[in-house]
Design a protein around this motif. Structure first.
Motif, short mmCIF file in Angstrom:
data_model
loop_
_atom_site.label_atom_id
_atom_site.label_comp_id
_atom_site.label_asym_id
_atom_site.label_seq_id
_atom_site.Cartn_x
_atom_site.Cartn_y
_atom_site.Cartn_z
N LEU A 47 8.11 13.99 11.91
CA LEU A 47 7.88 12.82 11.07
C LEU A 47 7.11 11.74 11.83
O LEU A 47 6.21 11.09 11.28
CB LEU A 47 9.21 12.26 10.55
N ILE A 48 7.45 11.56 13.09
CA ILE A 48 6.73 10.58 13.91
C ILE A 48 5.28 11.02 14.09
O ILE A 48 4.36 10.19 14.03
CB ILE A 48 7.44 10.38 15.26
N GLY A 49 5.04 12.31 14.27
CA GLY A 49 3.66 12.82 14.35
C GLY A 49 2.88 12.56 13.07
O GLY A 49 1.71 12.16 13.11
N ASP A 50 3.55 12.77 11.92
CA ASP A 50 2.91 12.47 10.63
C ASP A 50 2.57 10.99 10.52
O ASP A 50 1.50 10.61 10.02
CB ASP A 50 3.81 12.89 9.47
N ALA A 51 3.49 10.15 10.98
CA ALA A 51 3.26 8.70 10.93
C ALA A 51 2.07 8.32 11.81
O ALA A 51 1.27 7.45 11.44
CB ALA A 51 4.51 7.95 11.36
N GLU A 52 1.93 8.97 12.97
CA GLU A 52 0.79 8.68 13.84
C GLU A 52 -0.53 9.09 13.19
O GLU A 52 -1.53 8.37 13.29
CB GLU A 52 0.96 9.38 15.18
N LEU A 53 -0.53 10.24 12.51
CA LEU A 53 -1.74 10.66 11.78
C LEU A 53 -2.07 9.66 10.67
O LEU A 53 -3.24 9.31 10.46
CB LEU A 53 -1.55 12.06 11.19
N LEU A 54 -1.04 9.22 9.97
CA LEU A 54 -1.24 8.25 8.90
C LEU A 54 -1.79 6.94 9.46
O LEU A 54 -2.70 6.34 8.89
CB LEU A 54 0.08 8.00 8.17
N ALA A 55 -1.26 6.52 10.61
CA ALA A 55 -1.76 5.29 11.24
C ALA A 55 -3.23 5.42 11.59
O ALA A 55 -4.02 4.48 11.41
CB ALA A 55 -0.94 4.98 12.49
N GLY A 56 -3.64 6.59 12.09
CA GLY A 56 -5.06 6.82 12.39
C GLY A 56 -5.93 6.72 11.15
O GLY A 56 -7.00 6.11 11.18
N MET A 84 -1.42 12.95 -2.06
CA MET A 84 -1.81 11.57 -2.12
C MET A 84 -3.32 11.47 -2.14
O MET A 84 -3.97 11.40 -1.12
CB MET A 84 -1.24 10.86 -0.88
N GLY A 85 -3.92 11.50 -3.29
CA GLY A 85 -5.37 11.37 -3.39
C GLY A 85 -5.76 9.97 -3.79
O GLY A 85 -4.94 9.17 -4.22
N SER A 86 -7.02 9.68 -3.62
CA SER A 86 -7.47 8.35 -4.01
C SER A 86 -7.93 8.37 -5.46
O SER A 86 -8.50 9.34 -5.93
CB SER A 86 -8.61 7.87 -3.10
N ASP A 87 -7.67 7.32 -6.14
CA ASP A 87 -8.06 7.17 -7.54
C ASP A 87 -9.15 6.12 -7.59
O ASP A 87 -8.93 4.98 -7.21
CB ASP A 87 -6.84 6.75 -8.36
N SER A 88 -10.34 6.50 -8.05
CA SER A 88 -11.47 5.58 -8.02
C SER A 88 -11.30 4.40 -8.97
O SER A 88 -12.01 3.42 -8.85
CB SER A 88 -12.77 6.33 -8.35
N THR A 89 -10.35 4.49 -9.89
CA THR A 89 -10.15 3.38 -10.81
C THR A 89 -9.23 2.31 -10.23
O THR A 89 -9.17 1.22 -10.75
CB THR A 89 -9.55 3.88 -12.15
N ARG A 90 -8.52 2.62 -9.15
CA ARG A 90 -7.63 1.65 -8.53
C ARG A 90 -8.35 0.89 -7.43
O ARG A 90 -9.32 1.34 -6.87
CB ARG A 90 -6.43 2.36 -7.93
N GLU A 141 -8.76 -0.93 -3.67
CA GLU A 141 -8.45 -0.48 -2.32
C GLU A 141 -7.10 -1.01 -1.88
O GLU A 141 -6.38 -0.36 -1.14
CB GLU A 141 -9.54 -0.95 -1.36
N GLY A 142 -6.74 -2.20 -2.34
CA GLY A 142 -5.46 -2.79 -1.99
C GLY A 142 -4.29 -1.94 -2.47
O GLY A 142 -3.29 -1.79 -1.77
N ALA A 143 -4.41 -1.37 -3.66
CA ALA A 143 -3.35 -0.52 -4.19
C ALA A 143 -3.22 0.74 -3.34
O ALA A 143 -2.10 1.20 -3.06
CB ALA A 143 -3.63 -0.16 -5.64
N PHE A 144 -4.32 1.30 -2.91
CA PHE A 144 -4.29 2.51 -2.09
C PHE A 144 -3.66 2.22 -0.74
O PHE A 144 -2.83 2.98 -0.24
CB PHE A 144 -5.70 3.08 -1.93
N VAL A 145 -4.02 1.09 -0.13
CA VAL A 145 -3.42 0.70 1.14
C VAL A 145 -1.93 0.47 0.95
O VAL A 145 -1.12 0.83 1.81
CB VAL A 145 -4.13 -0.54 1.73
N GLY A 146 -1.53 -0.10 -0.19
CA GLY A 146 -0.12 -0.28 -0.49
C GLY A 146 0.62 1.05 -0.57
O GLY A 146 1.74 1.18 -0.08
N GLN A 147 -0.02 2.06 -1.16
CA GLN A 147 0.58 3.39 -1.22
C GLN A 147 0.75 3.97 0.18
O GLN A 147 1.78 4.59 0.48
CB GLN A 147 -0.29 4.33 -2.05
N LEU A 148 -0.25 3.76 1.03
CA LEU A 148 -0.15 4.24 2.40
C LEU A 148 0.99 3.55 3.14
O LEU A 148 1.73 4.19 3.90
CB LEU A 148 -1.46 4.03 3.15
N ALA A 149 1.15 2.26 2.93
CA ALA A 149 2.24 1.51 3.57
C ALA A 149 3.59 2.01 3.08
O ALA A 149 4.52 2.17 3.87
CB ALA A 149 2.08 0.02 3.30
N ASP A 150 3.71 2.28 1.78
CA ASP A 150 4.96 2.83 1.24
C ASP A 150 5.27 4.18 1.87
O ASP A 150 6.42 4.47 2.21
CB ASP A 150 4.87 2.97 -0.28
#
Length: 107
Positions: free
Chosen positions: A42-51, A1-7, A9-18
């Motif tokens: 999986l819960i540990g991964d979700a906590e890292l993602l939340a951070g 999951m990398g960031s795409d500079s052409t997209r 920020e809202g789209a990237f946050v949407g990807q994170l939420a998905d």
């Protein structure tokens, strides 16, 4: 999951939420199967993602706040009346204010 500079920020946050929703679904399925080790991972991964999300949101808020302060400062600067005195008149005004100040101090 990398960031795409052409997209945006809202789209990237949407990807994170998905991704967070996917982690949640997988953790529920793991708990239903009794695979508590997988659910814990999986819960540990979700906590890292939340951070990460909190960091991104904080950065976004700071950047937007700085931009808004800059706009407010520019607006205030544009509305502030300018002192438009020629140099000779400015010197006279400064001299007169000094003379009045000295007279008031002496009184």
């Amino acid at each position: 999951m990398g960031s795409d500079s052409t997209r945006s920020e809202g789209a990237f946050v949407g990807q994170l939420a998905d991704h967070a929703r996917q982690l949640q679904r997988e953790a529920r399925e793991a708990i239903a199967r009794g695979d508590y080790a997988r659910a814990s991972a999986l819960i540990g991964d979700a906590e890292l993602l939340a951070g990460d999300v909190h960091g991104l949101v904080d950065d976004f808020e700071h950047r937007e706040a700085d931009r808004m302060v800059g706009h407010a400062a520019a607006e205030a600067e544009a509305q502030r009346p300018r002192l438009r005195l020629r140099p000779n008149r400015l010197r006279f005004a400064i001299g007169a204010s000094l003379a009045i100040s000295l007279a008031l101090v002496e009184c």
